[in-house]
Write a protein that holds these residues in place. Structure first.
Motif, PDB file in Angstrom:
ATOM      1  N   ARG A  22      -9.882  -3.742 -14.179  1.00 42.02           N
ATOM      2  CA  ARG A  22     -10.121  -4.968 -13.409  1.00 42.02           C
ATOM      3  C   ARG A  22     -10.087  -6.208 -14.295  1.00 42.02           C
ATOM      4  O   ARG A  22      -9.728  -7.288 -13.842  1.00 42.02           O
ATOM      5  CB  ARG A  22     -11.439  -4.898 -12.660  1.00 42.02           C
ATOM      6  N   SER A  23     -10.441  -6.047 -15.540  1.00 43.43           N
ATOM      7  CA  SER A  23     -10.415  -7.199 -16.441  1.00 43.43           C
ATOM      8  C   SER A  23      -8.987  -7.688 -16.671  1.00 43.43           C
ATOM      9  O   SER A  23      -8.770  -8.817 -17.097  1.00 43.43           O
ATOM     10  CB  SER A  23     -11.094  -6.856 -17.774  1.00 43.43           C
ATOM     11  N   GLN A  25      -6.745  -7.745 -14.150  1.00 45.60           N
ATOM     12  CA  GLN A  25      -6.226  -7.974 -12.804  1.00 45.60           C
ATOM     13  C   GLN A  25      -5.295  -9.186 -12.744  1.00 45.60           C
ATOM     14  O   GLN A  25      -4.210  -9.097 -12.180  1.00 45.60           O
ATOM     15  CB  GLN A  25      -7.380  -8.145 -11.826  1.00 45.60           C
ATOM     16  N   ASP A  26      -5.685 -10.306 -13.316  1.00 41.65           N
ATOM     17  CA  ASP A  26      -4.842 -11.501 -13.280  1.00 41.65           C
ATOM     18  C   ASP A  26      -3.545 -11.283 -14.050  1.00 41.65           C
ATOM     19  O   ASP A  26      -2.470 -11.692 -13.604  1.00 41.65           O
ATOM     20  CB  ASP A  26      -5.592 -12.714 -13.848  1.00 41.65           C
ATOM     21  N   ASP A  27      -3.647 -10.625 -15.194  1.00 46.06           N
ATOM     22  CA  ASP A  27      -2.452 -10.348 -15.992  1.00 46.06           C
ATOM     23  C   ASP A  27      -1.494  -9.422 -15.235  1.00 46.06           C
ATOM     24  O   ASP A  27      -0.278  -9.607 -15.258  1.00 46.06           O
ATOM     25  CB  ASP A  27      -2.829  -9.710 -17.331  1.00 46.06           C
ATOM     26  N   HIS A  29      -1.264  -9.112 -12.007  1.00 48.53           N
ATOM     27  CA  HIS A  29      -0.675  -9.888 -10.916  1.00 48.53           C
ATOM     28  C   HIS A  29       0.511 -10.714 -11.423  1.00 48.53           C
ATOM     29  O   HIS A  29       1.570 -10.761 -10.792  1.00 48.53           O
ATOM     30  CB  HIS A  29      -1.734 -10.789 -10.269  1.00 48.53           C
ATOM     31  N   VAL A  30       0.346 -11.361 -12.560  1.00 47.44           N
ATOM     32  CA  VAL A  30       1.431 -12.154 -13.157  1.00 47.44           C
ATOM     33  C   VAL A  30       2.606 -11.250 -13.512  1.00 47.44           C
ATOM     34  O   VAL A  30       3.764 -11.585 -13.240  1.00 47.44           O
ATOM     35  CB  VAL A  30       0.932 -12.929 -14.403  1.00 47.44           C
ATOM     36  N   SER A  33       4.512 -10.347 -10.438  1.00 47.53           N
ATOM     37  CA  SER A  33       5.266 -11.517  -9.967  1.00 47.53           C
ATOM     38  C   SER A  33       6.547 -11.694 -10.773  1.00 47.53           C
ATOM     39  O   SER A  33       7.611 -11.989 -10.220  1.00 47.53           O
ATOM     40  CB  SER A  33       4.421 -12.787 -10.062  1.00 47.53           C
TER      41      SER A  33
END
Length: 159
Positions: A22-23, A25-27, A29-30, A33
């Protein structure tokens, strides 16, 4: 590397593994994309150059049968066939199964195969698709023993 394998193979570490993932998660997602954008650009380049590979053509064919925006094309294709025969069905994969199911919506589908001769697992064929179809056919088509010729009944039930 063995430490990492040991860490992720232990069931005791599952809660901490989830938190660890989860840490990112943003990476993640990128990253997805970027992959999606690259895939779209690659597809556009393939269209311009006509450089499609078999999997591209297969996906495009399936989209004609799946997507609502191609409903009139789907109808035309499905209406062309009354009967479909597929040999070596034991060597089909999920993608081909979906394609044949959609293609034969208005047709009678005949499949021929032998589970003992399945040889294309390395190409993602799944003999279980053949066995499932056989089991479903037997379940849905139990003949009336009084009306069915003995030889036909024997052939149907012995497969």
């Amino acid at each position: 590397n063995d430490e990492v394998k040991a860490y992720f193979s232990s069931a005791e570490n599952v809660p901490s593994q989830i938190l660890h993932l989860r840490s990112f998660q943003d990476d993640i997602h990128v990253l997805f994309s970027i992959i999606k954008e690259l895939d779209q650009r690659l597809f556009e380049e393939k269209k311009l150059t006509g450089a499609f590979v078999f999997s591209d053509i297969s996906s495009l064919a399936l989209s004609l049968l799946e997507e609502d925006k191609y409903a009139s094309i789907r109808e035309e294709i499905q209406n062309r066939f009354s009967f479909l025969l597929v040999d070596e069905y034991q060597d089909t994969n999920d993608f081909q199964e979906e394609f044949l199911t959609l293609l034969s919506k208005k047709a009678t589908l005949f499949v021929v195969g032998d589970a003992k001769q399945s040889i294309y697992a390395f190409r993602n064929s799944d003999c279980q698709l053949f066995l499932n179809r056989k089991d479903k056919y037997k379940k849905d088509n139990i003949p009336d023993k009084e009306k069915c010729p003995p030889l036909a009944l024997t052939l149907l039930l012995s497969t």
